[in-house]
Design a protein around this motif. Structure first.
Motif, short mmCIF file in Angstrom:
data_model
loop_
_atom_site.label_atom_id
_atom_site.label_comp_id
_atom_site.label_asym_id
_atom_site.label_seq_id
_atom_site.Cartn_x
_atom_site.Cartn_y
_atom_site.Cartn_z
N ALA A 1 5.99 15.62 8.76
CA ALA A 1 6.28 16.68 7.94
C ALA A 1 5.26 17.53 7.95
O ALA A 1 5.67 18.45 7.59
N VAL A 2 3.49 17.02 8.46
CA VAL A 2 3.15 18.15 8.45
C VAL A 2 2.83 19.07 9.91
O VAL A 2 3.17 20.16 9.43
N THR A 3 2.69 18.59 10.92
CA THR A 3 2.99 18.94 12.02
C THR A 3 4.34 19.15 12.48
O THR A 3 4.38 20.84 13.51
N GLY A 4 5.21 19.03 11.53
CA GLY A 4 6.87 19.26 12.41
C GLY A 4 6.79 20.93 11.90
O GLY A 4 8.02 21.57 12.21
N LEU A 5 5.82 20.97 11.02
CA LEU A 5 5.94 22.48 10.68
C LEU A 5 6.19 23.97 11.35
O LEU A 5 6.09 25.14 11.81
N THR A 6 5.15 23.48 11.84
CA THR A 6 4.47 24.10 13.92
C THR A 6 5.64 25.24 14.52
O THR A 6 4.89 26.27 14.77
N PRO A 7 5.69 24.46 15.29
CA PRO A 7 7.13 25.62 15.66
C PRO A 7 7.73 26.64 15.03
O PRO A 7 7.71 27.83 15.59
N ALA A 8 8.46 25.96 13.97
CA ALA A 8 8.70 27.08 12.85
C ALA A 8 7.36 28.64 13.02
O ALA A 8 7.32 29.46 12.80
N ILE A 9 6.15 28.31 12.35
CA ILE A 9 5.16 29.06 12.02
C ILE A 9 4.47 29.60 13.74
O ILE A 9 4.77 30.98 13.24
N VAL A 10 4.77 29.31 14.76
CA VAL A 10 4.74 29.44 15.72
C VAL A 10 5.59 30.26 16.21
O VAL A 10 5.62 32.32 16.63
N ALA A 11 6.71 30.16 16.26
CA ALA A 11 7.83 31.18 16.09
C ALA A 11 8.25 32.66 15.59
O ALA A 11 8.18 33.13 15.97
N SER A 12 7.36 31.81 13.99
CA SER A 12 7.24 33.52 12.94
C SER A 12 6.06 34.56 14.07
O SER A 12 6.44 35.93 13.34
N ALA A 13 5.14 33.58 14.36
CA ALA A 13 3.78 35.09 14.89
C ALA A 13 4.63 35.85 16.38
O ALA A 13 4.46 36.94 16.43
N HIS A 14 6.00 35.45 16.36
CA HIS A 14 6.38 35.65 18.46
C HIS A 14 7.93 36.39 17.97
O HIS A 14 8.70 36.96 18.54
N GLY A 15 7.99 36.64 16.87
CA GLY A 15 8.78 37.79 16.01
C GLY A 15 10.32 37.09 16.07
O GLY A 15 10.67 38.05 15.28
N LEU B 1 0.87 -1.50 0.16
CA LEU B 1 0.37 -0.09 0.13
C LEU B 1 1.16 1.10 -0.22
O LEU B 1 1.18 1.53 1.23
N ARG B 2 1.27 2.14 -1.25
CA ARG B 2 1.71 3.12 -0.95
C ARG B 2 0.72 4.02 -0.93
O ARG B 2 -0.09 4.48 -1.12
N LEU B 3 1.35 5.39 0.16
CA LEU B 3 0.60 6.28 0.52
C LEU B 3 2.32 7.47 0.15
O LEU B 3 3.08 7.03 0.31
N PRO B 4 1.10 9.00 0.64
CA PRO B 4 1.97 9.85 0.90
C PRO B 4 2.38 10.48 2.01
O PRO B 4 2.17 9.98 2.50
N LEU B 5 2.04 11.89 1.79
CA LEU B 5 2.33 13.03 3.19
C LEU B 5 1.57 12.31 4.19
O LEU B 5 0.41 12.56 4.23
N LEU B 6 2.07 11.84 4.93
CA LEU B 6 1.33 11.45 6.39
C LEU B 6 1.16 12.59 7.45
O LEU B 6 2.42 12.89 7.78
N TYR B 7 0.23 12.61 8.01
CA TYR B 7 -0.17 13.40 9.01
C TYR B 7 -1.43 13.01 10.20
O TYR B 7 -2.27 12.23 10.17
N GLY B 8 -0.92 13.77 11.82
CA GLY B 8 -2.01 12.59 11.88
C GLY B 8 -2.15 12.28 13.65
O GLY B 8 -0.90 13.69 14.21
N PRO B 9 -2.89 12.47 14.62
CA PRO B 9 -1.89 12.48 15.49
C PRO B 9 -0.98 11.96 16.32
O PRO B 9 0.02 10.99 16.15
N VAL B 10 -0.47 12.92 17.19
CA VAL B 10 0.91 13.01 17.40
C VAL B 10 1.64 12.50 18.38
O VAL B 10 0.98 13.58 19.72
N ILE B 11 2.41 12.46 19.36
CA ILE B 11 3.57 12.41 20.04
C ILE B 11 4.27 13.77 20.18
O ILE B 11 4.00 14.15 21.73
N ASP B 12 5.21 13.90 19.48
CA ASP B 12 5.52 15.30 19.14
C ASP B 12 5.54 15.73 17.99
O ASP B 12 5.69 15.01 16.71
N TRP B 13 5.89 16.66 17.69
CA TRP B 13 5.91 17.57 16.51
C TRP B 13 6.60 16.95 15.19
O TRP B 13 5.76 16.85 14.21
N GLY B 14 7.96 16.59 14.96
CA GLY B 14 8.34 16.36 14.65
C GLY B 14 7.96 14.78 13.79
O GLY B 14 8.54 14.42 12.98
N GLU B 15 7.24 13.82 14.44
CA GLU B 15 6.74 13.01 13.82
C GLU B 15 6.07 13.00 12.49
O GLU B 15 5.76 11.50 11.73
#
Length: 308
Positions: A175-189, A159-173
């Motif tokens: 590549a979708v949720t892994g974007l979150t720290p940089a997004i949040v940091a950008s909002a904090h200047g 079963l071939r699958l593309p980029l996966l995301y879902g409930p995570v234990i840490d952001w880096g699990e």
């Protein structure tokens, strides 16, 4: 073929991003017995198994004698595979050979997870019979693993699958949720979050994939096993830049996100390796949760990031 309460499934790699979703989905089928394995992140209900250990793999399959084996364990990080091809081969190729050979001996059906990265991304959408042309070590290792399984085990499905995301234990699990720290940091200047706007991805929700796998197992249970290569994918095209904007909207933060319109990854990646899912859809297999709904669920069930 045994059915009903005697139908036994071995879920190899039950502690990972996809493995947890599969475990949750299968746990709801009370007539099935599910034996779960993990390498590092086990618990009392999980058997510790290093799939690189051929003897341990063969012993596990012989002892458990499952009707079906789902392999969700792999090295899925392209940069790691590029830098450590020996590890990539051990986990993504050799281990599948061990599992396939042992499964063949006892007549188990094997379902293994592969990737859209077996394609070069120049002629999407891709169907299962299209010729692979992987651009990186990850894609090559997964393609070799597919061939090791299909060659050694007659009753098997990739079963071939593309980029996966879902409930995570840490952001880096993912590549979708892994974007979150940089997004949040950008909002904090901290400075703008630079996000890839070159490659088109099709993010796919792990609980949806778990439904697909459960439906494939249900077919096997009644003697209608699906074999060969199958594709499943989310159907919303977006770049990481698009994904980042959607995450910022869900978090309701004023993120500063900049589009990077040329590839800058050290490891080459396909530009658009969209997987066509028609073969499974014809079988009435599949579920898709809209991205905005799914990512909201993921982010709401994780402590709100503030100053990551």
């Amino acid at each position: 073929m045994t059915q009903g309460p005697h139908f036994k499934i071995a879920l190899i790699g039950a502690s990972g991003l996809l493995g947890r979703a599969i475990a949750n989905e299968l746990a709801a089928i009370i007539r099935w017995q599910v034996i779960r394995t993990a390498f590092r992140h086990g618990n009392p209900s999980t058997i510790t198994l290093d799939i690189r250990d051929e003897g341990a793999v063969r012993q596990f399959i012989a002892d458990q004698a499952p009707d079906a084996i789902v392999v969700a364990a792999a090295e899925r990080r392209p940069d790691v595979c590029e830098n450590d091809p020996v590890l990539a081969r051990a986990l993504n190729v050799d281990a599948l050979g061990f599992i396939a050979s042992a499964a063949q001996e006892i007549g188990s059906w094997v379902l293994s997870i592969s990737t859209d990265y077996v394609f070069d991304g120049t002629r999407p959408p891709y169907r299962p019979g299209d010729t692979p042309n992987p651009l990186n070590a990850y894609g090559r290792s997964k393609l070799d693993g597919e061939q090791a399984l299909l060659r050694s085990c007659a009753r098997s499905c990739v079963l071939r699958l593309p980029l996966l995301y879902g409930p995570v234990i840490d952001w880096g699990e993912s590549a979708v949720t892994g974007l979150t720290p940089a997004i949040v940091a950008s909002a904090h200047g901290v400075g703008p979050a630079v996000m890839d706007a070159w490659a088109t991805r099709y993010p796919t929700f792990t609980p949806d994939v778990a439904v697909v796998i459960r439906q494939l197992l249900e077919r096997h249970e009644v003697g209608e096993s699906v074999t060969g290569v199958m594709h499943w994918s989310g159907d919303e095209p977006m770049t990481k830049f698009d994904i980042a904007q959607r995450i910022a909207q869900v978090l309701n933060i004023d993120a500063r996100i900049t589009a990077q319109r040329t590839p800058i990854d050290a490891t080459p990646r396909p530009r658009n390796s969209h997987l066509a899912s028609d073969a499974l859809e014809v079988l009435k297999i599949g579920q898709r949760t809209p991205f905005d709904t799914a990512i909201r669920t993921v982010l709401q069930n994780w402590p709100r990031p503030t100053s990551l």
